[in-house]
Design a protein around this motif. Structure first.
Motif, PDB file in Angstrom:
ATOM      1  N   TYR A   2      10.339  -4.032  -8.581  1.00  0.00           N
ATOM      2  CA  TYR A   2       9.000  -3.522  -8.296  1.00  0.00           C
ATOM      3  C   TYR A   2       8.321  -3.120  -9.602  1.00  0.00           C
ATOM      4  O   TYR A   2       8.964  -2.928 -10.643  1.00  0.00           O
ATOM      5  CB  TYR A   2       9.045  -2.338  -7.320  1.00  0.00           C
ATOM      6  CG  TYR A   2       9.467  -1.020  -7.936  1.00  0.00           C
ATOM      7  CD1 TYR A   2       8.517  -0.128  -8.458  1.00  0.00           C
ATOM      8  CD2 TYR A   2      10.816  -0.636  -8.002  1.00  0.00           C
ATOM      9  CE1 TYR A   2       8.891   1.086  -9.020  1.00  0.00           C
ATOM     10  CE2 TYR A   2      11.198   0.570  -8.563  1.00  0.00           C
ATOM     11  CZ  TYR A   2      10.228   1.433  -9.071  1.00  0.00           C
ATOM     12  OH  TYR A   2      10.601   2.631  -9.634  1.00  0.00           O
ATOM     13  N   ALA A   3       7.005  -2.999  -9.532  1.00  0.00           N
ATOM     14  CA  ALA A   3       6.203  -2.515 -10.666  1.00  0.00           C
ATOM     15  C   ALA A   3       5.088  -1.650 -10.101  1.00  0.00           C
ATOM     16  O   ALA A   3       4.574  -1.915  -8.999  1.00  0.00           O
ATOM     17  CB  ALA A   3       5.628  -3.682 -11.469  1.00  0.00           C
ATOM     18  N   TYR A   4       4.734  -0.611 -10.863  1.00  0.00           N
ATOM     19  CA  TYR A   4       3.657   0.282 -10.421  1.00  0.00           C
ATOM     20  C   TYR A   4       2.694   0.441 -11.586  1.00  0.00           C
ATOM     21  O   TYR A   4       3.005   1.086 -12.583  1.00  0.00           O
ATOM     22  CB  TYR A   4       4.235   1.634  -9.986  1.00  0.00           C
ATOM     23  CG  TYR A   4       3.242   2.518  -9.273  1.00  0.00           C
ATOM     24  CD1 TYR A   4       2.946   2.325  -7.927  1.00  0.00           C
ATOM     25  CD2 TYR A   4       2.595   3.550  -9.954  1.00  0.00           C
ATOM     26  CE1 TYR A   4       2.025   3.143  -7.258  1.00  0.00           C
ATOM     27  CE2 TYR A   4       1.675   4.374  -9.299  1.00  0.00           C
ATOM     28  CZ  TYR A   4       1.399   4.159  -7.960  1.00  0.00           C
ATOM     29  OH  TYR A   4       0.490   4.970  -7.300  1.00  0.00           O
ATOM     30  N   GLU A   5       1.540  -0.197 -11.470  1.00  0.00           N
ATOM     31  CA  GLU A   5       0.545  -0.188 -12.543  1.00  0.00           C
ATOM     32  C   GLU A   5      -0.824   0.120 -11.956  1.00  0.00           C
ATOM     33  O   GLU A   5      -1.230  -0.489 -10.953  1.00  0.00           O
ATOM     34  CB  GLU A   5       0.503  -1.546 -13.261  1.00  0.00           C
ATOM     35  CG  GLU A   5       1.772  -1.911 -14.012  1.00  0.00           C
ATOM     36  CD  GLU A   5       1.943  -1.141 -15.304  1.00  0.00           C
ATOM     37  OE1 GLU A   5       0.923  -0.628 -15.820  1.00  0.00           O
ATOM     38  OE2 GLU A   5       3.085  -1.041 -15.792  1.00  0.00           O
ATOM     39  N   ASP A   6      -1.525   1.088 -12.563  1.00  0.00           N
ATOM     40  CA  ASP A   6      -2.883   1.446 -12.133  1.00  0.00           C
ATOM     41  C   ASP A   6      -2.931   1.778 -10.647  1.00  0.00           C
ATOM     42  O   ASP A   6      -3.803   1.307  -9.899  1.00  0.00           O
ATOM     43  CB  ASP A   6      -3.860   0.308 -12.445  1.00  0.00           C
ATOM     44  CG  ASP A   6      -3.912  -0.026 -13.928  1.00  0.00           C
ATOM     45  OD1 ASP A   6      -3.810   0.917 -14.738  1.00  0.00           O
ATOM     46  OD2 ASP A   6      -4.044  -1.205 -14.267  1.00  0.00           O
ATOM     47  N   SER A   7      -1.940   2.550 -10.210  1.00  0.00           N
ATOM     48  CA  SER A   7      -1.846   3.005  -8.809  1.00  0.00           C
ATOM     49  C   SER A   7      -1.659   1.855  -7.831  1.00  0.00           C
ATOM     50  O   SER A   7      -1.923   1.998  -6.635  1.00  0.00           O
ATOM     51  CB  SER A   7      -3.090   3.817  -8.423  1.00  0.00           C
ATOM     52  OG  SER A   7      -3.216   4.948  -9.256  1.00  0.00           O
ATOM     53  N   GLN A   8      -1.197   0.707  -8.336  1.00  0.00           N
ATOM     54  CA  GLN A   8      -0.946  -0.448  -7.479  1.00  0.00           C
ATOM     55  C   GLN A   8       0.555  -0.764  -7.496  1.00  0.00           C
ATOM     56  O   GLN A   8       1.161  -0.864  -8.557  1.00  0.00           O
ATOM     57  CB  GLN A   8      -1.732  -1.671  -7.970  1.00  0.00           C
ATOM     58  CG  GLN A   8      -3.242  -1.492  -7.936  1.00  0.00           C
ATOM     59  CD  GLN A   8      -3.780  -1.375  -6.523  1.00  0.00           C
ATOM     60  OE1 GLN A   8      -3.352  -2.086  -5.616  1.00  0.00           O
ATOM     61  NE2 GLN A   8      -4.730  -0.459  -6.333  1.00  0.00           N
ATOM     62  N   ALA A  12       0.845  -1.202   0.000  1.00  0.00           N
ATOM     63  CA  ALA A  12       0.000   0.000   0.000  1.00  0.00           C
ATOM     64  C   ALA A  12       0.875   1.245   0.000  1.00  0.00           C
ATOM     65  O   ALA A  12       1.575   1.534   0.971  1.00  0.00           O
ATOM     66  CB  ALA A  12      -0.918  -0.006   1.218  1.00  0.00           C
ATOM     67  N   VAL A  13       0.873   1.993  -1.097  1.00  0.00           N
ATOM     68  CA  VAL A  13       1.640   3.234  -1.230  1.00  0.00           C
ATOM     69  C   VAL A  13       0.769   4.271  -1.938  1.00  0.00           C
ATOM     70  O   VAL A  13      -0.300   3.958  -2.455  1.00  0.00           O
ATOM     71  CB  VAL A  13       2.948   3.017  -2.022  1.00  0.00           C
ATOM     72  CG1 VAL A  13       3.867   2.048  -1.305  1.00  0.00           C
ATOM     73  CG2 VAL A  13       2.651   2.528  -3.435  1.00  0.00           C
ATOM     74  N   ARG A  14       1.266   5.527  -1.964  1.00  0.00           N
ATOM     75  CA  ARG A  14       0.491   6.600  -2.587  1.00  0.00           C
ATOM     76  C   ARG A  14       1.054   7.060  -3.925  1.00  0.00           C
ATOM     77  O   ARG A  14       0.420   7.834  -4.635  1.00  0.00           O
ATOM     78  CB  ARG A  14       0.413   7.795  -1.620  1.00  0.00           C
ATOM     79  CG  ARG A  14      -0.445   7.522  -0.390  1.00  0.00           C
ATOM     80  CD  ARG A  14      -0.270   8.590   0.661  1.00  0.00           C
ATOM     81  NE  ARG A  14       1.070   8.540   1.246  1.00  0.00           N
ATOM     82  CZ  ARG A  14       1.489   9.328   2.243  1.00  0.00           C
ATOM     83  NH1 ARG A  14       0.669  10.241   2.736  1.00  0.00           N
ATOM     84  NH2 ARG A  14       2.702   9.216   2.724  1.00  0.00           N
ATOM     85  N   SER A  15       2.262   6.590  -4.268  1.00  0.00           N
ATOM     86  CA  SER A  15       2.868   7.047  -5.524  1.00  0.00           C
ATOM     87  C   SER A  15       3.921   6.058  -5.995  1.00  0.00           C
ATOM     88  O   SER A  15       4.353   5.172  -5.238  1.00  0.00           O
ATOM     89  CB  SER A  15       3.513   8.423  -5.329  1.00  0.00           C
ATOM     90  OG  SER A  15       4.622   8.308  -4.447  1.00  0.00           O
ATOM     91  N   VAL A  16       4.359   6.249  -7.245  1.00  0.00           N
ATOM     92  CA  VAL A  16       5.400   5.388  -7.791  1.00  0.00           C
ATOM     93  C   VAL A  16       6.717   5.617  -7.058  1.00  0.00           C
ATOM     94  O   VAL A  16       7.501   4.672  -6.852  1.00  0.00           O
ATOM     95  CB  VAL A  16       5.555   5.621  -9.310  1.00  0.00           C
ATOM     96  CG1 VAL A  16       5.997   7.055  -9.619  1.00  0.00           C
ATOM     97  CG2 VAL A  16       6.552   4.629  -9.915  1.00  0.00           C
ATOM     98  N   ASP A  17       6.977   6.861  -6.627  1.00  0.00           N
ATOM     99  CA  ASP A  17       8.212   7.140  -5.890  1.00  0.00           C
ATOM    100  C   ASP A  17       8.229   6.395  -4.561  1.00  0.00           C
ATOM    101  O   ASP A  17       9.272   5.871  -4.134  1.00  0.00           O
ATOM    102  CB  ASP A  17       8.350   8.646  -5.640  1.00  0.00           C
ATOM    103  CG  ASP A  17       8.621   9.412  -6.925  1.00  0.00           C
ATOM    104  OD1 ASP A  17       9.107   8.785  -7.892  1.00  0.00           O
ATOM    105  OD2 ASP A  17       8.332  10.621  -6.976  1.00  0.00           O
ATOM    106  N   GLU A  18       7.086   6.344  -3.911  1.00  0.00           N
ATOM    107  CA  GLU A  18       6.999   5.634  -2.642  1.00  0.00           C
ATOM    108  C   GLU A  18       7.159   4.126  -2.849  1.00  0.00           C
ATOM    109  O   GLU A  18       7.732   3.429  -2.011  1.00  0.00           O
ATOM    110  CB  GLU A  18       5.653   5.931  -1.974  1.00  0.00           C
ATOM    111  CG  GLU A  18       5.595   5.527  -0.518  1.00  0.00           C
ATOM    112  CD  GLU A  18       4.311   5.965   0.156  1.00  0.00           C
ATOM    113  OE1 GLU A  18       3.964   5.340   1.189  1.00  0.00           O
ATOM    114  OE2 GLU A  18       3.652   6.904  -0.346  1.00  0.00           O
TER     115      GLU A  18
END
Length: 482
Positions: free
Chosen positions: A398-404, A378-384
């Motif tokens: 890591y991967a950041y897709e669709d705010s996940q 659970a994070v709020r951004s890709v940087d986090e």
């Protein structure tokens, strides 16, 4: 020498011969109770379809005893007895009937393989190689015989016509086709085919024998169409006849070739993790691939191993992710990629002795099928998301897709390049795997200076050429005006 003495010598010689163990002659189809098989000796089925004896796969230094086609020029092994226990010398190793079993003894006379049956028979036994490719240990009684053990009941990696791949419904144990470990080692590999022990009438391909790692299914048997639902190639039945049988105690599938006089066909669990049906083409002296499943190589579970990358767009399906190298060049050369890849450079967070202040970084990999076993964060951004992985030394990507945010710890498995719904994967590497800004700036300066020098040099050459040409023209005019 008198007649009585000569008679005694002849009787002694005959007795000595009878007391010796006879070796089978090459070409016979049986090994009887007083015979053995060793060295280059073989037995040949009555119709000449299959031969059985010692063989050495490829450049291996090990010997195995097994069965291959005799009517084709390319030696193709269909069954191996001592898959896990090779011998080093075929001339001092011997296969013979011992204590009611067919037993292989190595060069130290230690048994390394046996039919392993319990038999109290006092009758004569023999092993016979049948023309269908079945090695049978049988008991002889008068003019009849009783089968005690058959190689058809103990398949290796090849399913030849007439074999039955069974499920015992009482024990829920299925017979399995198991791939070779690599192209030179017939030891059981990672990939196997079996009939669903839960009775769905479907065949599954498993990774490492695990029911939780089924990566292909034939679909259930369709009795009306005489095929498995997910194998449409079976509609091309002008070559084969298919049959599925099921009752309260067992289920099995079998197939046969319509024209055995002209077609040699085999079905096998390949080292690639695919099942393949191939027919021998005598015109090209090679096997013609009729069909294979899964159709795409990269659908095979964990085919390229840890930190390996599978791609359908390249000639070789497997390579290593950037920043990694093959763990074993030897294994990869033998088409065994299961060992995968390892880091070229240890991560900064793993190197406690390092104190250069450099931090690990992430390499962007686009158009990727994401690895197995992600963990959601659970994070709020890709940087986090990136920071979370960077702070955790066991996090490798890591991967950041669709705010996940998804992270992976330990080995990356099942990475595929060029997937149709590819994502962006960020893989953690040591800082030294990246070019530093200084080196980049130095490279840019070097390129600029080199370009300027080249322009100046070209300008000088043009200037000298024009000057010489001008002098030549003046001289020509002076001569004309004289």
């Amino acid at each position: 020498m008198d007649i009585k003495h000569r008679t005694w010598l002849m009787i002694s010689f005959l007795f000595m011969c009878l007391s010796l163990e006879f070796h089978v002659s090459s070409g016979a189809d049986t090994i009887s109770a007083n015979q053995s098989l060793s060295g280059d000796q073989t037995i040949l089925s009555a119709g000449g379809a299959f031969r059985f004896g010692f063989f050495k796969p490829g450049n291996s230094s090990n010997y195995y005893i097994g069965m291959w086609y005799d009517k084709i020029s390319l030696q193709t092994i269909v069954w191996v007895a001592n898959r896990e226990k090779p011998v080093s010398d075929k001339y001092s190793s011997v296969l013979r009937i011992s204590d009611g079993n067919l037993v292989l003894f190595d060069e130290s006379k230690v048994p390394v393989w046996s039919t392993n049956i319990t038999s109290t028979t006092t009758s004569s036994l023999e092993a016979i190689l049948l023309d269908e490719g079945n090695l049978v240990l049988r008991e002889l009684s008068g003019n009849s015989s009783t089968s005690l053990w058959e190689s058809f009941d103990h398949p290796a990696h090849t399913w030849i016509p007439g074999m039955k791949m069974r499920l015992d419904k009482r024990t829920k144990v299925s017979q399995r086709l198991i791939s070779w470990k690599n192209v030179e080692d017939p030891a059981p590999g990672l990939f196997s085919l079996e009939l669903d022990p839960n009775g769905s009438n479907s065949y599954f391909i498993l990774w490492n024998g695990s029911q939780s790692h089924r990566y292909w299914s034939s679909g259930p048997w369709n009795e009306n169409q005489k095929l498995f639902d997910d194998v449409p190639e079976m509609t091309q039945n002008y070559i084969y006849d298919f049959s599925f049988f099921s009752n309260e105690t067992e289920s099995y599938f079998t197939y046969s070739v319509k024209n055995t006089s002209t077609i040699i066909s085999r079905f096998y669990m390949d080292v690639t993790g695919q099942i393949k049906q191939a027919n021998w083409l005598d015109s090209t002296k090679s096997w013609f691939l009729f069909w294979s499943q899964p159709r795409q190589q990269c659908e095979v579970y964990d085919y390229c191993g840890a930190f390996g990358r599978c791609s359908e767009q390249t000639q070789k399906s497997c390579d290593c992710l950037q920043g990694f190298q093959r763990k074993s060049e030897h294994d990869w050369s033998l088409q065994d990629y299961s060992g995968g890849c390892e880091r070229k450079t240890q991560l900064q967070c793993q190197n406690n002795s390092a104190a250069n202040g450099k931090s690990d970084k992430f390499l962007t990999n686009s158009n990727m099928a994401l690895p197995e076993n992600p963990q959601s964060v659970a994070v709020r951004s890709v940087d986090e998301c990136e920071t979370t992985c960077l702070k955790n030394c066991s996090c490798t990507a890591y991967a950041y897709e669709d705010s996940q945010c998804s992270i992976w710890s330990g080995n990356l498995l099942g990475v595929q390049q060029g997937a149709s719904d590819g994502k962006t994967l960020y893989i953690k590497l040591a800082a030294s795997e990246f070019s530093s800004p200084k080196s980049k700036r130095g490279t840019v300066i070097g390129v600029v200076v080199g370009s300027v020098a080249l322009v100046v040099l070209l300008g000088l050459v043009v200037f000298l050429y024009l000057r010489r040409r001008k002098k030549t023209i003046k001289t020509t005019k002076a001569v004309e005006g004289s």
